[in-house]
Scaffold this motif. Structure first.
Motif, mmCIF file in Angstrom:
data_model
loop_
_atom_site.group_PDB
_atom_site.id
_atom_site.type_symbol
_atom_site.label_atom_id
_atom_site.label_comp_id
_atom_site.label_asym_id
_atom_site.label_seq_id
_atom_site.Cartn_x
_atom_site.Cartn_y
_atom_site.Cartn_z
ATOM 1 N N ALA A 37 0.828 -1.205 0.000
ATOM 2 C CA ALA A 37 0.000 0.000 0.000
ATOM 3 C C ALA A 37 0.866 1.260 0.000
ATOM 4 O O ALA A 37 0.542 2.249 -0.670
ATOM 5 N N GLY A 38 1.953 1.228 0.731
ATOM 6 C CA GLY A 38 2.854 2.372 0.758
ATOM 7 C C GLY A 38 3.520 2.616 -0.579
ATOM 8 O O GLY A 38 3.654 3.754 -1.020
ATOM 9 N N ALA A 39 3.919 1.543 -1.254
ATOM 10 C CA ALA A 39 4.549 1.691 -2.568
ATOM 11 C C ALA A 39 3.561 2.262 -3.582
ATOM 12 O O ALA A 39 3.905 3.162 -4.357
ATOM 13 N N VAL A 40 2.345 1.753 -3.568
ATOM 14 C CA VAL A 40 1.319 2.281 -4.473
ATOM 15 C C VAL A 40 0.992 3.729 -4.110
ATOM 16 O O VAL A 40 0.854 4.589 -4.975
ATOM 17 N N GLY A 41 0.896 3.998 -2.821
ATOM 18 C CA GLY A 41 0.593 5.353 -2.372
ATOM 19 C C GLY A 41 1.675 6.350 -2.719
ATOM 20 O O GLY A 41 1.380 7.515 -3.025
ATOM 21 N N CYS A 42 2.921 5.930 -2.680
ATOM 22 C CA CYS A 42 4.021 6.837 -3.044
ATOM 23 C C CYS A 42 3.903 7.281 -4.493
ATOM 24 O O CYS A 42 4.225 8.414 -4.832
ATOM 25 N N VAL A 43 3.438 6.376 -5.345
ATOM 26 C CA VAL A 43 3.305 6.701 -6.764
ATOM 27 C C VAL A 43 2.044 7.522 -7.028
ATOM 28 O O VAL A 43 2.075 8.511 -7.763
ATOM 29 N N LEU A 44 0.938 7.147 -6.417
ATOM 30 C CA LEU A 44 -0.339 7.759 -6.747
ATOM 31 C C LEU A 44 -0.700 8.991 -5.913
ATOM 32 O O LEU A 44 -1.383 9.881 -6.409
ATOM 33 N N ALA A 45 -0.286 9.029 -4.652
ATOM 34 C CA ALA A 45 -0.748 10.087 -3.758
ATOM 35 C C ALA A 45 -0.069 11.426 -4.015
ATOM 36 O O ALA A 45 -0.717 12.466 -3.988
ATOM 37 N N GLY A 46 1.232 11.419 -4.248
ATOM 38 C CA GLY A 46 1.946 12.677 -4.459
ATOM 39 C C GLY A 46 1.837 13.589 -3.253
ATOM 40 O O GLY A 46 2.142 13.205 -2.143
ATOM 41 N N GLN A 47 1.362 14.805 -3.478
ATOM 42 C CA GLN A 47 1.228 15.797 -2.405
ATOM 43 C C GLN A 47 -0.211 15.945 -1.933
ATOM 44 O O GLN A 47 -0.588 16.975 -1.400
ATOM 45 N N THR A 48 -1.021 14.919 -2.110
ATOM 46 C CA THR A 48 -2.421 14.973 -1.698
ATOM 47 C C THR A 48 -2.512 15.027 -0.179
ATOM 48 O O THR A 48 -1.796 14.327 0.522
ATOM 49 N N VAL A 50 -5.181 14.805 3.177
ATOM 50 C CA VAL A 50 -6.479 14.438 3.709
ATOM 51 C C VAL A 50 -6.446 14.691 5.211
ATOM 52 O O VAL A 50 -5.588 14.151 5.920
ATOM 53 N N LEU A 51 -7.344 15.529 5.690
ATOM 54 C CA LEU A 51 -7.415 15.898 7.103
ATOM 55 C C LEU A 51 -6.083 16.429 7.625
ATOM 56 O O LEU A 51 -5.710 16.209 8.772
ATOM 57 N N GLY A 52 -5.327 17.097 6.783
ATOM 58 C CA GLY A 52 -4.058 17.683 7.173
ATOM 59 C C GLY A 52 -2.859 16.754 7.045
ATOM 60 O O GLY A 52 -1.732 17.167 7.266
ATOM 61 N N PHE A 53 -3.087 15.492 6.721
ATOM 62 C CA PHE A 53 -1.997 14.534 6.563
ATOM 63 C C PHE A 53 -1.574 14.466 5.111
ATOM 64 O O PHE A 53 -2.405 14.351 4.214
ATOM 65 N N ASP A 54 -0.281 14.511 4.866
ATOM 66 C CA ASP A 54 0.276 14.371 3.524
ATOM 67 C C ASP A 54 0.339 12.879 3.192
ATOM 68 O O ASP A 54 1.093 12.128 3.809
ATOM 69 N N LEU A 55 -0.477 12.434 2.238
ATOM 70 C CA LEU A 55 -0.561 11.008 1.935
ATOM 71 C C LEU A 55 0.720 10.454 1.331
ATOM 72 O O LEU A 55 1.055 9.290 1.547
ATOM 73 N N GLY A 56 1.455 11.256 0.593
ATOM 74 C CA GLY A 56 2.735 10.796 0.053
ATOM 75 C C GLY A 56 3.732 10.505 1.159
ATOM 76 O O GLY A 56 4.447 9.496 1.135
ATOM 77 N N LEU A 57 3.771 11.380 2.153
ATOM 78 C CA LEU A 57 4.667 11.196 3.294
ATOM 79 C C LEU A 57 4.242 9.985 4.131
ATOM 80 O O LEU A 57 5.077 9.163 4.530
ATOM 81 N N LEU A 58 2.943 9.839 4.359
ATOM 82 C CA LEU A 58 2.456 8.687 5.114
ATOM 83 C C LEU A 58 2.699 7.384 4.370
ATOM 84 O O LEU A 58 2.919 6.343 4.983
#
Length: 80
Positions: A37-48, A50-58
């Motif tokens: 999930a983290g690998a997919v999120g790193c590619v797809l989330a970018g700088q998105t 949600v509720l103040g959390f940076d999804l790329g960083l998470l």
């Protein structure tokens, strides 16, 4: 939310999972799911955000936490 706050939250979650998640299969599969999930999120989330959390960083934190769980999956098994 600042990057430092997100880092502290990720470290606390990592510590709690590492200390209190004991079953081998749960550690193994949660580690695999977090890495994937983290690998997919790193590619797809970018700088998105949600509720103040940076999804790329998470996502990057999820990969690290998942690897830690997977690499130490036999930590609580009894020897011999």
């Amino acid at each position: 939310m600042s990057v430092i706050t997100q880092l502290v939250i990720a470290l606390v979650v990592s510590f709690l999972l590492d200390r209190f998640l004991k079953p081998y299969l749960l550690r193994k599969w949660l580690g695999v799911v977090l890495v994937a999930a983290g690998a997919v999120g790193c590619v797809l989330a970018g700088q998105t955000r949600v509720l103040g959390f940076d999804l790329g960083l998470l996502s990057a934190f999820a990969v690290a936490i998942g690897m830690g769980l997977f690499m130490k999956r036999r930590r609580f098994e009894e020897v011999g």
